[in-house]
Write a protein that holds these residues in place. Structure first.
Motif, PDB file in Angstrom:
ATOM      1  N   LEU A 248      41.421  48.698 124.938  1.00 12.14           N
ATOM      2  CA  LEU A 248      42.361  47.581 125.067  1.00 12.14           C
ATOM      3  C   LEU A 248      43.436  47.899 126.109  1.00 12.14           C
ATOM      4  CD1 LEU A 248      43.390  44.814 124.131  1.00 12.14           C
ATOM      5  CD2 LEU A 248      44.687  45.996 122.350  1.00 12.14           C
ATOM      6  N   GLU A 249      43.884  49.131 126.133  1.00 14.79           N
ATOM      7  CA  GLU A 249      44.915  49.532 127.095  1.00 14.79           C
ATOM      8  C   GLU A 249      44.447  49.316 128.535  1.00 14.79           C
ATOM      9  OE1 GLU A 249      47.260  53.570 128.511  1.00 14.79           O
ATOM     10  OE2 GLU A 249      46.203  53.576 126.596  1.00 14.79           O
ATOM     11  N   LYS A 250      43.203  49.676 128.835  1.00 14.07           N
ATOM     12  CA  LYS A 250      42.667  49.494 130.189  1.00 14.07           C
ATOM     13  C   LYS A 250      42.468  48.014 130.503  1.00 14.07           C
ATOM     14  CE  LYS A 250      40.527  54.013 130.525  1.00 14.07           C
ATOM     15  NZ  LYS A 250      39.284  54.779 130.623  1.00 14.07           N
ATOM     16  N   GLN A 251      42.067  47.237 129.512  1.00 17.58           N
ATOM     17  CA  GLN A 251      41.895  45.793 129.717  1.00 17.58           C
ATOM     18  C   GLN A 251      43.236  45.128 129.999  1.00 17.58           C
ATOM     19  OE1 GLN A 251      39.794  44.402 126.233  1.00 17.58           O
ATOM     20  NE2 GLN A 251      38.157  45.900 126.555  1.00 17.58           N
ATOM     21  N   ILE A 252      44.279  45.522 129.248  1.00 18.75           N
ATOM     22  CA  ILE A 252      45.622  44.976 129.457  1.00 18.75           C
ATOM     23  C   ILE A 252      46.102  45.319 130.864  1.00 18.75           C
ATOM     24  CG2 ILE A 252      48.043  45.097 128.699  1.00 18.75           C
ATOM     25  CD1 ILE A 252      46.102  43.631 126.742  1.00 18.75           C
ATOM     26  N   ARG A 253      45.877  46.563 131.284  1.00 16.41           N
ATOM     27  CA  ARG A 253      46.283  46.988 132.623  1.00 16.41           C
ATOM     28  C   ARG A 253      45.590  46.146 133.698  1.00 16.41           C
ATOM     29  NH1 ARG A 253      45.153  52.867 133.040  1.00 16.41           N
ATOM     30  NH2 ARG A 253      46.181  52.906 131.028  1.00 16.41           N
ATOM     31  N   LYS A 254      44.322  45.826 133.482  1.00 19.16           N
ATOM     32  CA  LYS A 254      43.572  44.991 134.436  1.00 19.16           C
ATOM     33  C   LYS A 254      44.143  43.577 134.481  1.00 19.16           C
ATOM     34  CE  LYS A 254      40.167  43.983 137.200  1.00 19.16           C
ATOM     35  NZ  LYS A 254      40.281  44.297 138.603  1.00 19.16           N
ATOM     36  N   TRP A 255      44.461  42.998 133.297  1.00 20.69           N
ATOM     37  CA  TRP A 255      45.068  41.671 133.241  1.00 20.69           C
ATOM     38  C   TRP A 255      46.391  41.655 133.997  1.00 20.69           C
ATOM     39  CZ3 TRP A 255      42.947  37.265 132.373  1.00 20.69           C
ATOM     40  CH2 TRP A 255      41.919  37.112 131.443  1.00 20.69           C
TER      41      TRP A 255
END
Length: 172
Positions: free
Chosen positions: A88-95
């Motif tokens: 989730l942390e990497k997905q949030i960073r991408k968003w």
């Protein structure tokens, strides 16, 4: 029932004089985070870390979490690949990288960009862009919020009817 403001998503812009707006360029995706009048003086630019940037980062991450769990088709096509970004942390960073964030001062008709799309972090910009073509924003509460006025009664009826909506979740 018709929306008396013309657009529900612009309600914070009627009530507050400053806000942060998060959006993804070239899409209809946006979120508005108002700065309450009593807190505006707290959001100063020259304390490290600047309070406004801390709030801006919270706005970006909150919006990213909402978008990551959204089922809206326009959002779904932008969603990070779970194989490439497994946590989730990497997905949030991408968003957050996709998003742009502006600080709007309605009363003075100016704005500044605090985060550009494709950049990783917010930065405090002291450059305000003037917008003389903006309409003259009201400096007081709209009539629709004052009890006893015709607009106020119409607004109250609309708000009461909104509570009676029958909303169902549909599995697609």
């Amino acid at each position: 029932m018709n929306d008396p403001t013309g657009s529900e998503r612009d309600i914070p812009k009627l009530f507050f004089s400053e806000w942060l707006q998060v959006y993804i360029p070239d899409t209809n995706i946006e979120a508005t985070y108002p700065l309450p009048q009593e807190q505006i003086n707290c959001f100063i630019d020259f304390v490290y870390p600047p309070n406004l940037l801390f709030f801006a980062k919270a706005c970006l991450e909150t919006t990213a979490r909402l978008l990551n769990s959204s089922i809206i088709p326009e959002v779904a096509q932008l969603r990070p690949d779970k194989k490439k970004y497994p946590t989730l942390e990497k997905q949030i960073r991408k968003w957050v990288k996709l998003m742009e964030l502006i600080h709007v001062n309605r009363a003075e008709k100016k704005l500044r960009v605090l985060k550009y799309a494709q950049s990783n972090k917010c930065s405090m910009s002291f450059l305000w862009v003037k917008h003389p073509h903006w309409p003259d924003w009201p400096t007081s509460w709209p009539d629709r919020l004052i009890k006893g006025t015709a607009d106020g009664e119409k607004w109250q009826r609309w708000a009461n009817n909104r509570r009676n909506l029958n909303i169902k979740l549909i599995k697609s």
